[in-house]
Design a protein around this motif. Structure first.
Motif, PDB file in Angstrom:
ATOM      1  N   PHE A   9      10.437  23.964  17.739  1.00  5.08           N
ATOM      2  CA  PHE A   9       9.398  23.415  16.872  1.00  5.08           C
ATOM      3  C   PHE A   9       8.150  24.287  16.790  1.00  5.08           C
ATOM      4  N   SER A  10       8.162  25.445  17.463  1.00  5.50           N
ATOM      5  CA  SER A  10       6.973  26.298  17.514  1.00  5.50           C
ATOM      6  C   SER A  10       6.361  26.594  16.151  1.00  5.50           C
ATOM      7  N   PRO A  11       7.158  26.937  15.120  1.00  2.00           N
ATOM      8  CA  PRO A  11       6.559  27.261  13.821  1.00  2.00           C
ATOM      9  C   PRO A  11       5.869  26.076  13.137  1.00  2.00           C
ATOM     10  N   VAL A  12       6.166  24.861  13.603  1.00  2.00           N
ATOM     11  CA  VAL A  12       5.673  23.666  12.932  1.00  2.00           C
ATOM     12  C   VAL A  12       4.581  22.956  13.737  1.00  2.00           C
ATOM     13  N   LEU A  13       4.380  23.364  14.985  1.00  2.00           N
ATOM     14  CA  LEU A  13       3.495  22.620  15.882  1.00  2.00           C
ATOM     15  C   LEU A  13       2.051  22.582  15.388  1.00  2.00           C
ATOM     16  N   ALA A  14       1.595  23.655  14.776  1.00  2.00           N
ATOM     17  CA  ALA A  14       0.199  23.676  14.291  1.00  2.00           C
ATOM     18  C   ALA A  14      -0.016  22.590  13.233  1.00  2.00           C
ATOM     19  N   GLY A  15       0.932  22.500  12.292  1.00  2.00           N
ATOM     20  CA  GLY A  15       0.832  21.485  11.248  1.00  2.00           C
ATOM     21  C   GLY A  15       0.933  20.083  11.827  1.00  2.00           C
ATOM     22  N   LEU A  16       1.760  19.941  12.855  1.00  2.00           N
ATOM     23  CA  LEU A  16       1.930  18.634  13.495  1.00  2.00           C
ATOM     24  C   LEU A  16       0.641  18.228  14.204  1.00  2.00           C
ATOM     25  N   ALA A  17       0.056  19.172  14.939  1.00  2.00           N
ATOM     26  CA  ALA A  17      -1.173  18.877  15.682  1.00  2.00           C
ATOM     27  C   ALA A  17      -2.330  18.514  14.756  1.00  2.00           C
ATOM     28  N   SER A  18      -2.298  19.043  13.527  1.00  2.00           N
ATOM     29  CA  SER A  18      -3.394  18.746  12.590  1.00  2.00           C
ATOM     30  C   SER A  18      -3.456  17.258  12.230  1.00  2.00           C
ATOM     31  N   LEU A  19      -2.337  16.552  12.387  1.00  4.80           N
ATOM     32  CA  LEU A  19      -2.312  15.124  12.093  1.00  4.80           C
ATOM     33  C   LEU A  19      -3.061  14.305  13.131  1.00  4.80           C
ATOM     34  N   LEU A  20      -3.373  14.929  14.271  1.00  6.59           N
ATOM     35  CA  LEU A  20      -4.103  14.233  15.311  1.00  6.59           C
ATOM     36  C   LEU A  20      -5.582  14.071  14.976  1.00  6.59           C
ATOM     37  N   THR A  34       0.857  -1.179   0.000  1.00  9.68           N
ATOM     38  CA  THR A  34       0.000   0.000   0.000  1.00  9.68           C
ATOM     39  C   THR A  34       0.890   1.225   0.000  1.00  9.68           C
ATOM     40  N   SER A  35       0.370   2.322  -0.442  1.00 13.39           N
ATOM     41  CA  SER A  35       1.182   3.531  -0.531  1.00 13.39           C
ATOM     42  C   SER A  35       1.113   4.312   0.772  1.00 13.39           C
ATOM     43  N   TYR A  36       2.243   4.768   1.206  1.00 14.94           N
ATOM     44  CA  TYR A  36       2.304   5.644   2.378  1.00 14.94           C
ATOM     45  C   TYR A  36       3.121   6.865   1.995  1.00 14.94           C
ATOM     46  N   LEU A  37       2.519   8.000   2.103  1.00  9.97           N
ATOM     47  CA  LEU A  37       3.202   9.251   1.784  1.00  9.97           C
ATOM     48  C   LEU A  37       3.424  10.008   3.086  1.00  9.97           C
ATOM     49  N   GLN A  38       4.667  10.144   3.483  1.00 11.33           N
ATOM     50  CA  GLN A  38       4.975  10.816   4.737  1.00 11.33           C
ATOM     51  C   GLN A  38       4.667  12.306   4.638  1.00 11.33           C
ATOM     52  N   PRO A  39       3.882  12.843   5.563  1.00 16.16           N
ATOM     53  CA  PRO A  39       3.559  14.271   5.544  1.00 16.16           C
ATOM     54  C   PRO A  39       4.817  15.138   5.568  1.00 16.16           C
ATOM     55  N   ALA A  40       4.759  16.251   4.869  1.00 15.80           N
ATOM     56  CA  ALA A  40       5.918  17.143   4.752  1.00 15.80           C
ATOM     57  C   ALA A  40       6.332  17.740   6.087  1.00 15.80           C
ATOM     58  N   VAL A  41       5.422  17.730   7.068  1.00 12.80           N
ATOM     59  CA  VAL A  41       5.724  18.358   8.350  1.00 12.80           C
ATOM     60  C   VAL A  41       6.907  17.687   9.041  1.00 12.80           C
ATOM     61  N   PHE A  42       7.148  16.398   8.768  1.00 14.12           N
ATOM     62  CA  PHE A  42       8.279  15.720   9.409  1.00 14.12           C
ATOM     63  C   PHE A  42       9.610  16.230   8.845  1.00 14.12           C
ATOM     64  N   ASP A  43       9.636  16.549   7.552  1.00 13.81           N
ATOM     65  CA  ASP A  43      10.831  17.158   6.975  1.00 13.81           C
ATOM     66  C   ASP A  43      11.053  18.550   7.564  1.00 13.81           C
ATOM     67  N   GLU A  44       9.952  19.241   7.854  1.00  8.47           N
ATOM     68  CA  GLU A  44      10.062  20.575   8.448  1.00  8.47           C
ATOM     69  C   GLU A  44      10.613  20.493   9.866  1.00  8.47           C
ATOM     70  N   LEU A  45      10.230  19.447  10.592  1.00  9.34           N
ATOM     71  CA  LEU A  45      10.769  19.252  11.944  1.00  9.34           C
ATOM     72  C   LEU A  45      12.274  19.014  11.904  1.00  9.34           C
ATOM     73  N   ILE A  46      12.708  18.190  10.953  1.00  9.88           N
ATOM     74  CA  ILE A  46      14.140  17.907  10.807  1.00  9.88           C
ATOM     75  C   ILE A  46      14.903  19.180  10.455  1.00  9.88           C
ATOM     76  N   ALA A  47      14.343  19.956   9.536  1.00 10.29           N
ATOM     77  CA  ALA A  47      14.994  21.203   9.121  1.00 10.29           C
ATOM     78  C   ALA A  47      15.090  22.172  10.294  1.00 10.29           C
ATOM     79  N   ALA A  48      14.045  22.209  11.128  1.00  5.99           N
ATOM     80  CA  ALA A  48      14.035  23.112  12.285  1.00  5.99           C
ATOM     81  C   ALA A  48      15.148  22.764  13.261  1.00  5.99           C
ATOM     82  N   VAL A  49      15.380  21.466  13.447  1.00  7.27           N
ATOM     83  CA  VAL A  49      16.445  21.028  14.355  1.00  7.27           C
ATOM     84  C   VAL A  49      17.813  21.401  13.801  1.00  7.27           C
ATOM     85  N   ARG A  50      18.035  21.106  12.530  1.00  9.36           N
ATOM     86  CA  ARG A  50      19.347  21.337  11.935  1.00  9.36           C
ATOM     87  C   ARG A  50      19.684  22.809  11.796  1.00  9.36           C
TER      88      ARG A  50
END
Length: 265
Positions: free
Chosen positions: A253-264, A191-207
């Motif tokens: 992670f503040s700039p990304v938290l809204a997008g992350l919470a939307s996955l809930l 089956t296809s699984y497309l990882q949401p872009a927000v996880f790449d944004e989290l990684i970028a925020a850390v780096r």
């Protein structure tokens, strides 16, 4: 390392716990060395009314090392104390694994030494050793969570593992594939699984923060665990753990938290 037969289905996780137990056991020797063979004897330079704040690093850290070293190693041999997987997990619920000490213990020790102008090599090494043990405790917690999702744990707690009556077993169910095993045949339905872009944004925020390698590595591991939780269909649980693990750096992670919470939703 031979794992007891009744735990063979979760052998990789038990092996990890035993290896962590051995590491704690070795740390007990390190605590003894730092206290008795280095400059810790000069702890008397800290006034007696504040000295306990520094000594707590040693007493708490060594107690933790002894307890975790002894009991983690016994899960593979002590059938009386640990007759089942469930009993192993239950035993550690009230242990160092989930706290039991002040989160300020290290900062208080450092502040006390600074306030009284006392600089001891042994104390700083004790603080670093304590922090390594906290990372080991985090690994134990993570391993217990994985064990709770195992068929063995579910069966011990009365959950029914569903299997097809015609000899077709569904296993390896994840966000990307399902393994179908039948008599004389095995097939994988992808089956296809497309990882949401927000996880790449989290990684970028850390780096983008320029953290030291250790801090950056820990935060990236937290993001990876969160992404895995989403892929495996347990995002709500993974999200809760993520927020706890990164609480000290939540502003990253503040700039990304809204997008992350939307996955809930």
């Amino acid at each position: 390392m031979n794992i007891r037969q009744d735990l063979e289905s979760v052998a990789p996780h038990i092996t990890r716990l035993l290896s962590i137990g051995l590491e704690f056991h070795n740390h007990d020797k390190d605590w003894s060395h730092l206290k008795n063979q280095e400059d810790f004897k000069f702890i008397y330079r800290v006034p007696s009314h504040d000295r306990y704040k520094v000594e707590m690093v040693y007493s708490t850290g060594r107690d933790m090392a002894r307890y975790m070293g002894d009991y983690l190693l016994e899960i593979n041999t002590d059938y009386g104390r640990f007759p089942t997987l469930n009993s192993i997990i239950e035993h550690f619920k009230e242990s160092w694994v989930y706290g039991g000490y002040s989160p300020e213990i290290l900062s208080e020790a450092r502040k006390t030494c600074t306030a009284h102008g006392v600089e001891l090599w042994s104390v700083e090494r004790m603080i670093q050793l304590f922090q390594r043990q906290e990372n080991l405790l985090k690994a134990v917690r993570s391993t217990f969570e994985m064990l709770k999702r195992s068929d063995l744990y579910k069966e011990e707690n009365g959950e029914i593992i569903v299997k097809n009556e015609k000899g077709i077993n569904l296993s390896g169910i994840s966000g990307s594939s399902i393994n179908i095993n039948s008599a004389g045949a095995t097939a994988t339905v992808t089956t296809s699984y497309l990882q949401p872009a927000v996880f790449d944004e989290l990684i970028a925020a850390v780096r983008a923060q320029g953290f030291d390698k250790k801090t950056e590595g820990e935060l990236l591991n937290n993001v990876e665990s969160l992404a895995t939780g989403h892929k495996e269909g347990r995002f709500q649980e993974a999200y809760k753990q993520f927020m706890q693990d990164v609480s000290a750096h939540i502003t990253v992670f503040s700039p990304v938290l809204a997008g992350l919470a939307s996955l809930l939703q």
